[in-house]
Scaffold this motif. Structure first.
Motif, PDB file in Angstrom:
ATOM      1  N   VAL A   1       0.863  -1.174   0.000  1.00 36.86           N
ATOM      2  CA  VAL A   1       0.000   0.000   0.000  1.00 36.86           C
ATOM      3  C   VAL A   1       0.901   1.226   0.000  1.00 36.86           C
ATOM      4  CG1 VAL A   1      -0.258  -0.016   2.531  1.00 36.86           C
ATOM      5  CG2 VAL A   1      -1.905   1.236   1.119  1.00 36.86           C
ATOM      6  N   VAL A   2       0.710   2.078  -0.988  1.00 33.85           N
ATOM      7  CA  VAL A   2       1.555   3.253  -1.191  1.00 33.85           C
ATOM      8  C   VAL A   2       0.858   4.466  -0.606  1.00 33.85           C
ATOM      9  CG1 VAL A   2       2.726   4.696  -2.903  1.00 33.85           C
ATOM     10  CG2 VAL A   2       2.487   2.229  -3.295  1.00 33.85           C
ATOM     11  N   LEU A   3       1.547   5.177   0.285  1.00 30.38           N
ATOM     12  CA  LEU A   3       0.953   6.314   0.991  1.00 30.38           C
ATOM     13  C   LEU A   3       1.653   7.623   0.662  1.00 30.38           C
ATOM     14  CD1 LEU A   3       0.533   4.793   4.572  1.00 30.38           C
ATOM     15  CD2 LEU A   3      -1.299   5.343   2.981  1.00 30.38           C
ATOM     16  N   GLY A   4       0.862   8.706   0.604  1.00 32.13           N
ATOM     17  CA  GLY A   4       1.397  10.063   0.606  1.00 32.13           C
ATOM     18  C   GLY A   4       2.473  10.341  -0.417  1.00 32.13           C
ATOM     19  N   ASP A   5       3.609  10.862   0.078  1.00 32.38           N
ATOM     20  CA  ASP A   5       4.707  11.271  -0.798  1.00 32.38           C
ATOM     21  C   ASP A   5       5.264  10.107  -1.618  1.00 32.38           C
ATOM     22  OD1 ASP A   5       4.453  13.820   0.067  1.00 32.38           O
ATOM     23  OD2 ASP A   5       6.210  13.819   1.371  1.00 32.38           O
ATOM     24  N   ALA A   6       5.119   8.886  -1.093  1.00 36.25           N
ATOM     25  CA  ALA A   6       5.619   7.731  -1.842  1.00 36.25           C
ATOM     26  C   ALA A   6       4.881   7.595  -3.167  1.00 36.25           C
ATOM     27  CB  ALA A   6       5.467   6.460  -1.007  1.00 36.25           C
TER      28      ALA A   6
ATOM     29  N   GLN B   1       7.211  -1.514 -14.151  1.00 32.55           N
ATOM     30  CA  GLN B   1       8.433  -0.861 -13.688  1.00 32.55           C
ATOM     31  C   GLN B   1       9.075  -1.655 -12.544  1.00 32.55           C
ATOM     32  OE1 GLN B   1       7.999   3.263 -12.658  1.00 32.55           O
ATOM     33  NE2 GLN B   1       6.914   3.792 -14.540  1.00 32.55           N
ATOM     34  N   LYS B   2      10.375  -1.703 -12.562  1.00 35.48           N
ATOM     35  CA  LYS B   2      11.133  -2.310 -11.476  1.00 35.48           C
ATOM     36  C   LYS B   2      11.672  -1.177 -10.600  1.00 35.48           C
ATOM     37  CE  LYS B   2      14.653  -5.894 -10.714  1.00 35.48           C
ATOM     38  NZ  LYS B   2      15.605  -6.809 -11.391  1.00 35.48           N
ATOM     39  N   ARG B   3      11.228  -1.133  -9.332  1.00 30.76           N
ATOM     40  CA  ARG B   3      11.576  -0.019  -8.453  1.00 30.76           C
ATOM     41  C   ARG B   3      12.101  -0.516  -7.117  1.00 30.76           C
ATOM     42  NH1 ARG B   3       9.189   4.806 -10.418  1.00 30.76           N
ATOM     43  NH2 ARG B   3      10.473   5.797  -8.800  1.00 30.76           N
ATOM     44  N   ARG B   4      12.778   0.389  -6.445  1.00 33.94           N
ATOM     45  CA  ARG B   4      13.271   0.101  -5.086  1.00 33.94           C
ATOM     46  C   ARG B   4      12.317   0.742  -4.082  1.00 33.94           C
ATOM     47  NH1 ARG B   4      18.657   2.264  -3.938  1.00 33.94           N
ATOM     48  NH2 ARG B   4      18.140   3.903  -5.441  1.00 33.94           N
ATOM     49  N   PHE B   5      11.858  -0.048  -3.121  1.00 35.74           N
ATOM     50  CA  PHE B   5      10.880   0.396  -2.144  1.00 35.74           C
ATOM     51  C   PHE B   5      11.457   0.327  -0.729  1.00 35.74           C
ATOM     52  CE2 PHE B   5       8.636  -1.551  -5.677  1.00 35.74           C
ATOM     53  CZ  PHE B   5       7.600  -0.668  -5.941  1.00 35.74           C
ATOM     54  N   ILE B   6      11.073   1.298   0.109  1.00 32.53           N
ATOM     55  CA  ILE B   6      11.287   1.189   1.553  1.00 32.53           C
ATOM     56  C   ILE B   6       9.942   0.792   2.137  1.00 32.53           C
ATOM     57  CG2 ILE B   6      12.007   2.337   3.680  1.00 32.53           C
ATOM     58  CD1 ILE B   6      14.211   2.116   1.587  1.00 32.53           C
ATOM     59  N   VAL B   7       9.880  -0.376   2.767  1.00 36.50           N
ATOM     60  CA  VAL B   7       8.608  -0.881   3.295  1.00 36.50           C
ATOM     61  C   VAL B   7       8.696  -1.076   4.800  1.00 36.50           C
ATOM     62  CG1 VAL B   7       7.963  -2.007   1.136  1.00 36.50           C
ATOM     63  CG2 VAL B   7       9.238  -3.291   2.870  1.00 36.50           C
TER      64      VAL B   7
ATOM     65  N   THR C   1      -0.349  -7.190   3.838  1.00 38.50           N
ATOM     66  CA  THR C   1      -0.044  -6.013   3.027  1.00 38.50           C
ATOM     67  C   THR C   1       1.026  -5.174   3.708  1.00 38.50           C
ATOM     68  OG1 THR C   1      -2.301  -5.955   2.168  1.00 38.50           O
ATOM     69  CG2 THR C   1      -1.003  -3.937   1.986  1.00 38.50           C
ATOM     70  N   LEU C   2       2.059  -4.821   2.974  1.00 37.74           N
ATOM     71  CA  LEU C   2       3.185  -4.049   3.517  1.00 37.74           C
ATOM     72  C   LEU C   2       3.039  -2.581   3.117  1.00 37.74           C
ATOM     73  CD1 LEU C   2       6.013  -6.573   2.567  1.00 37.74           C
ATOM     74  CD2 LEU C   2       5.044  -6.213   4.847  1.00 37.74           C
ATOM     75  N   THR C   3       3.338  -1.699   4.047  1.00 34.16           N
ATOM     76  CA  THR C   3       3.218  -0.262   3.805  1.00 34.16           C
ATOM     77  C   THR C   3       4.502   0.296   3.206  1.00 34.16           C
ATOM     78  OG1 THR C   3       1.685  -0.025   5.659  1.00 34.16           O
ATOM     79  CG2 THR C   3       2.760   1.977   4.880  1.00 34.16           C
ATOM     80  N   VAL C   4       4.363   1.004   2.086  1.00 35.68           N
ATOM     81  CA  VAL C   4       5.504   1.653   1.437  1.00 35.68           C
ATOM     82  C   VAL C   4       5.642   3.065   1.988  1.00 35.68           C
ATOM     83  CG1 VAL C   4       6.462   2.472  -0.750  1.00 35.68           C
ATOM     84  CG2 VAL C   4       5.228   0.298  -0.666  1.00 35.68           C
ATOM     85  N   THR C   5       6.785   3.397   2.550  1.00 38.19           N
ATOM     86  CA  THR C   5       7.016   4.749   3.064  1.00 38.19           C
ATOM     87  C   THR C   5       7.860   5.592   2.119  1.00 38.19           C
ATOM     88  OG1 THR C   5       8.978   4.043   4.305  1.00 38.19           O
ATOM     89  CG2 THR C   5       6.856   3.955   5.449  1.00 38.19           C
ATOM     90  N   LYS C   6       8.545   4.932   1.177  1.00 40.32           N
ATOM     91  CA  LYS C   6       9.351   5.680   0.201  1.00 40.32           C
ATOM     92  C   LYS C   6       9.627   4.809  -1.002  1.00 40.32           C
ATOM     93  CE  LYS C   6      13.488   8.564  -0.265  1.00 40.32           C
ATOM     94  NZ  LYS C   6      12.734   9.777  -0.605  1.00 40.32           N
TER      95      LYS C   6
END
Length: 534
Positions: A415-420, A461-467, A480-485
């Motif tokens: 789940v992608v939030l806010g600025d992410a 797209q292949k991306r790098r996530f901070i979860v 479900t993992l939260t994406v912060t960036k």
């Protein structure tokens, strides 16, 4: 001198921290400032006392003087003599109501204790930092559990019959300050514990992303609006940490930084709170925090002397090492979740976006002030957060987008939030929502905006996530993992540049911000589940 009493109420607990009593005429010992050994300084020479408007008590010898090591619980008619190191307001974090004034006091033996003036008596006593006082009549309260600034089990509470006056020409010297230093390992061990607040000393590597140089410029307008400064700091050759200075501490930092002829190097900040922010250990200031630089106090002078002789050691670690979270695969994240004893943590992973999950809104309407979910009231939107305090708010669309991803080991839902979300599409959710309604003028305001093309374009797209692995992941309530960036794609580097060092100013920053982190926590607790758009 060292306390010699064996009272069960003594404040000298056996801990791993270093304690330094500091005066204008006495230097701490030569051990490492970040050392874990307890170190106290003998005090044998007088310390100048600042003038004050209060009167001297000539009867000092006629009263029974109690040392801090002998202070216990209950009402006391004894006399205390101490230097007031610092005082600050204590307020309810939710209502901002004044609770009272808290103080850090030190007696002639170098023992520190907290003091407290209840809200109803604030203004009754004339308090000035650095002045030596005599206090007659007080109550020994049990020291609070959270956010203590002294080891003592008791707090000196001012009561209805307390008498406070300046002690001019004190018969014995009083140390000017007291520091309790922690290093990286101690801060990491106590992260998010809300326990005692310890002091930090080290050298600065970045200030708001700028490397330390003679040309560094502080944007005080921007700092005032954001209410904080982020400083990357390091003690000796240890790991780099982020130190967030808030409100008054940020203002004090700016004033001190500008007051130096050259650019200061050493930063000493008292009573910092170790927290996990953006997946890494960070230190944040509190209301009780004070800011010192290069030559302000003896421990900062000692560290500056070390830094001048060991600049090569201090520069071994680049600022970006601060702090990236550990890089793992999706499979390793789920293995971590299943391990007994696992805690909330942040990880970096690389995954391919397979789809944008359908069936729920890809955004929610937030309070423009705190990013909590806004709900419809009788006549306007209302903030759903009890902490915010705003009843009527302006709604701002924020990303709350579920995406399915995969790597070589596993599949997952993020789940992608806010600025992410902006880092994924290049646009704020509010821009995409506004564009839809502009193109569809006849659509009702309550209409749920379909998934925009900007999000669909991310598929493949292949991306790098901070979860974030949350409590709800650890308890099995959700996978479900939260994406912060979401980190930018790495551009291929020319061969000749592969050996160059990374730019320290491009280290990992927690772009999701504290407000979005709070929104994430509310999402996980059910407060923002499937919010209605509009």
């Amino acid at each position: 001198m060292e306390p010699t009493g064996n009272s069960s109420d003594s404040s000298d607990r056996k801990t791993g921290k270093k304690i330094v009593a500091s005066s204008a005429t006495v230097k701490p010992n030569g051990k490492s400032i970040a050392s874990s050994a307890i170190a106290k300084t003998d005090v044998s020479s007088p310390v100048p006392v600042k003038p004050n408007v209060a009167t001297d008590l000539s009867s000092v010898h006629a009263d029974q003087v109690m040392l801090f090591r002998d202070v216990s619980f209950g009402p006391r008619e004894a006399v205390l003599r101490f230097r007031l190191i610092h005082f600050w307001e204590a307020r309810n974090p939710l209502t901002k109501t004044l609770i009272g004034q808290e103080m850090l006091l030190i007696d002639e033996e170098g023992t520190a204790i907290q003091g407290f003036v209840p809200a109803g008596r604030v203004g009754t006593f004339d308090l000035t930092d650095g002045v030596v006082y005599k206090l007659k009549n007080f109550f020994g309260s049990r020291s609070k559990v959270q956010y203590r600034v002294a080891d003592h089990i008791a707090t000196v509470s001012f009561t209805w019959n307390s008498e406070l006056a300046v002690l001019d020409n004190p018969p014995v010297p009083f140390p000017e300050d007291r520091f309790r230093f922690h290093g990286y390992e101690e801060f990491r061990a106590n992260c998010d514990s809300k326990g005692d607040l310890y002091d930090y000393v080290g050298h600065m590597k970045l200030v708001n992303g700028q490397t330390i140089s003679d040309h560094i410029v502080l944007d005080e307008v921007d700092i005032s609006e954001k209410r904080h400064i982020c400083v990357h700091v390091q003690t000796h050759d240890g790991p780099v940490m982020k130190l967030y200075l808030w409100d008054k501490a940020a203002s004090d930092f700016c004033q001190k930084f500008k007051s130096y002829g050259g650019t200061p190097s050493v930063l000493l900040v008292t009573t910092v709170n170790p927290k996990h922010l953006g997946g890494t250990l960070a230190l944040t200031t509190m209301s009780s925090s004070r800011v010192f630089m290069d030559a302000d106090v003896q421990p900062s002078k000692d560290y500056l002397e070390w830094l001048s002789s060991n600049s090569d050691i201090a520069n071994r670690v680049a600022a970006e090492v601060v702090t990236k979270p550990e890089t793992v695969t999706l499979g390793e994240i789920f293995s971590y979740v299943k391990q007994e004893g696992s805690k909330v943590a942040w990880f970096e992973c690389t995954a391919t976006i397979d789809d944008v999950v359908q069936g729920s809104a890809w955004y929610y309407v937030s309070c423009g002030g705190c990013n909590s979910k806004a709900v419809k009231g009788p006549t306007s939107l209302i903030c759903n957060s009890k902490k915010c305090g705003k009843r009527e708010v302006t709604g701002v669309p924020q990303y709350l987008t579920k995406i399915s991803v995969y790597d070589e080991s596993e599949q997952a839902v993020f789940v992608v939030l806010g600025d992410a979300g902006k880092e994924l599409t290049g646009k704020h959710a509010s821009e995409l929502v506004a564009s839809y309604f502009e193109a569809n003028a006849g659509v009702d305001a309550d209409h749920c905006v379909p998934v925009p093309q900007a999000l669909l374009d991310a598929i493949g797209q292949k991306r790098r996530f901070i979860v974030k692995v949350s409590d709800h992941n650890l308890t099995g309530k959700t996978q479900t993992l939260t994406v912060t960036k979401i980190l930018p794609p790495e551009a291929p580097q020319p061969i000749e540049h592969l050996e160059e060092k990374a730019d320290p100013s491009k280290g990992f920053e927690d772009g999701a911000g504290d407000m979005v982190r709070k929104a994430s926590e509310r999402l996980e607790s059910g407060e923002a589940k499937r919010p209605k758009s509009g």
